[in-house]
Each structure stands twice: as structure tokens, then as C-alpha cells.
Design an enzyme around this catalytic site. Structure first.
Site, PDB file in Angstrom:
ATOM      1  N   CYS A 140     163.235 -66.665 101.358  1.00 25.62           N
ATOM      2  CA  CYS A 140     163.601 -66.544  99.803  1.00 25.62           C
ATOM      3  C   CYS A 140     162.263 -66.251  98.851  1.00 25.62           C
ATOM      4  CB  CYS A 140     164.222 -67.846  99.321  1.00 25.62           C
ATOM      5  SG  CYS A 140     164.538 -67.941  97.662  1.00 25.62           S
ATOM      6  N   CYS A 143     161.992 -68.322  95.840  1.00 23.90           N
ATOM      7  CA  CYS A 143     161.757 -69.789  95.943  1.00 23.90           C
ATOM      8  C   CYS A 143     160.222 -69.758  96.160  1.00 23.90           C
ATOM      9  CB  CYS A 143     162.540 -70.482  97.452  1.00 23.90           C
ATOM     10  SG  CYS A 143     164.073 -69.688  97.188  1.00 23.90           S
ATOM     11  N   ASP A 144     159.642 -69.031  97.203  1.00 25.23           N
ATOM     12  CA  ASP A 144     158.450 -69.241  97.686  1.00 25.23           C
ATOM     13  C   ASP A 144     157.471 -68.128  97.488  1.00 25.23           C
ATOM     14  OD1 ASP A 144     159.250 -71.321  98.902  1.00 25.23           O
ATOM     15  OD2 ASP A 144     160.051 -70.468 100.809  1.00 25.23           O
TER      16      ASP A 144
END
Length: 317
Positions: A140, A143-144
Site C-alpha cells: 500500500c 499507507c507507507d
């Protein structure tokens, strides 16, 4: 209380799946006095349990780990009377009401069902990939990505998602290598062109990642093999982002609920209604576009309200 009596209880709502969508629907339906039963599954909490830090969920200015966020939501659902079973549903029968849900040979009955079984990112299937999950390997980018400032990273994939993720990651990474096992992308032309024009992106064609290298703590490189001439090179990259798609967890509902060609449940526009009245779907199991914890929670709230109103409609007949 005998086993038989227990089994003949008809729940107002059974929620299948326990990520942000399921837990939000549990909070709402529990507060509406529907006393929901959540069958949270053996991988309770869903994809958030695989992420380390969540920085984009509103209300947590310093960020929160995925498991903490799920833990807080679960306590909140429990506080209002949600009951939990930490096992997997093995079979369903939605052909008539009350709906039937089996866990092994134990049958549960319900007036309404909320499905929030989520989706799973597809992985390459390398042992080393599992070793460095969340320590360099991610599925992701949104997300990261921010954890990879000024680092060189690899994105694997060739579809629109891979293009989007590669583009997004150039905001943080100093260099993005886009590894694709064919000699052309299956992404839309506009997305592919935009990616290839980006000076921070370098495409490595006809290639696949065969091993993630690390020092035991975090990822330090990747072995990339050319599928044409079989040469292998080692690249000093500190991140590996997989963008080879997601698989919705809908095998249980094949032939029962309407799905699109990739298996996502189809809901009626602006609602969580499936094709079977009284069965609702929320979160990543029906959302292949946004796939965020906050949007999953939003549809979980919608599903609980849809279910509650549907029940009221049934009872007033």
C-alpha cells in the site's frame, strides 16, 4: 440453556468480517439495540493488522498502529453489546429468511447480514517477501510511501494501480524502479505515458523480483531476474511495493451474490444493498477504488443504518 434453543435464536444482524467496515457497522448496530453478532474470522482485523503505522486516520494526530486502531474500535463495539466469534464462516445460505450462516457444523440464523470480509493484497509468494513485510515490503503506497523519503525503491506491476503507486511514490522516493515481467504495460495509455515521462521513474521490462534481501532487521536490496535472458542482478533498494492487485474475499458468496468480473460484491449505487434484500456489503469487499480504512468505516456506518431501516420496514408490514 440447551444447545437446540441456543441454535434457534434468530439474530437481528450477523456481521461477517472484522476490519474497520465490520467494526463500524457493529458500533452503529449495537447502539441501535440490534445486539449484533460479529463473526470476526481467524484473521480478525483485516488488512490493518498488516500495516505498521497508520497516519491518515482522522483523530490520531500522532498516528496509530493498525492493530491499535482495530483494538480501539473492537472495544467500542464490545462496549455497546457486540458479541464476537473468532472463527471463519464456512458456508452460507441466503435463499430464504432467516438467513443461515455456518461455522463448521454450528448454524446461526439472522434477519439481516452485513458482509465486510475485505480484500487481500496479492503477493509474489516469496519466503523473503514475508520476512520483510512491513520492514521494506508493502502492498500500500498511500499507507507507507512517506516512510521512504529519499530512498530508492521498487514497484512491481503493470496495470493502472502500479502506475498510480509509482507516480505517488516519486513524491517521497529519490528513485522508483518499476519492474514488469512483460515488455508492455496493460495500464491505460494515458497512465503509462505519464509514468514513463516521470524523470524519477525507471522501467525495468521483462523482469521479476525473485528475492528480497535484508540484514534481518530491514530490507537492503532485491534480486531481479530478466525473464528473457535469465540474468540476475542485485539492486540496493530499501523498499518493495506490490501493485499486482487485490483479491476480494468473496469465495463464500460465489453464485449467491452479484459480483463484478474480479469478484468484488456489487452494491446498489449510494447504498450497501446487495442483490438479496436484507444482505448488505461494506468496505473493501465491495470497494476496489478507494480501499482506505476511513472509507471502509464510512460504508460500515452506511450498512448498519441500511440494515436497521430495512428491519424496521420488515417489522411494520
Amino acid at each position: 440453556m440447551s444447545q437446540e434453543v441456543q441454535d434457534t435464536k434468530i439474530e437481528n444482524v450477523i456481521i461477517i468480517g472484522s476490519g474497520p467496515a465490520g467494526l463500524t457497522s457493529a458500533i452503529y448496530s449495537a447502539r441501535a439495540n440490534l445486539a449484533p453478532l460479529m463473526i470476526e474470522g481467524e484473521e480478525a482485523g483485516g488488512q490493518l493488522m498488516l500495516t505498521t503505522e497508520v497516519e491518515n486516520f482522522p483523530g490520531f494526530e500522532h498516528g496509530v498502529t493498525g492493530s491499535e486502531l482495530i483494538g480501539v474500535m473492537r472495544k467500542q463495539a464490545e462496549r455497546f453489546g457486540t458479541r464476537f466469534i473468532t472463527r471463519n464462516v464456512t458456508k452460507v445460505d441466503f435463499s430464504q429468511r432467516p438467513f443461515k450462516v455456518w461455522i463448521g457444523d454450528k448454524l446461526h440464523l439472522a434477519k439481516t447480514i452485513i458482509i465486510s470480509t475485505g480484500a487481500s493484497a496479492k503477493y509474489l509468494g516469496l519466503p523473503s517477501e514475508r520476512t520483510y513485510m512491513n520492514r521494506g515490503v508493502s502492498a500500500c503506497a498511500t499507507c507507507d510511501g512517506a516512510f521512504f523519503r529519499n530512498q530508492e525503491i521498487v514497484v512491481v506491476g503493470g496495470g493502472d494501480t502500479a502506475m498510480e503507486e509509482a507516480q505517488f511514490l516519486t513524491r517521497f522516493a529519490s528513485k522508483v524502479y518499476l519492474v514488469h515481467r512483460r515488455d508492455h504495460f496493460r495500464a491505460s495509455k494515458i497512465m503509462a505515458e505519464r509514468t514513463m515521462k516521470n524523470p524519477k521513474v525507471e522501467v525495468i521490462w521483462n523482469s521479476e523480483v525473485i528475492e528480497v534481501i535484508g540484514d534481518g532487521k530491514s530490507m537492503t536490496g532485491a534480486k531481479i531476474r530478466n525473464v528473457v535472458d535469465e540474468t540476475v542482478k542485485e539492486m540496493p533498494v530499501t523498499g518493495l511495493f506490490l501493485a499486482i492487485g487485490h483479491k476480494p474475499n468473496t469465495d463464500l458468496f460465489k453464485g449467491v451474490l452479484d459480483m463484478n468480473e474480479t469478484g468484488y460484491l456489487v452494491t446498489q449505487p449510494n447504498t450497501t444493498y446487495t442483490n438479496i434484500p436484507g444482505v448488505f456489503a461494506a468496505g473493501d469487499v465491495q470497494d476496489h477504488v478507494y480501499r482506505q480504512a476511513i472509507t471502509a468505516a464510512g460504508t460500515g456506518c452506511m450498512a448498519a443504518i441500511d440494515a436497521e431501516r430495512w428491519l424496521e420496514g420488515q417489522e411494520s408490514h
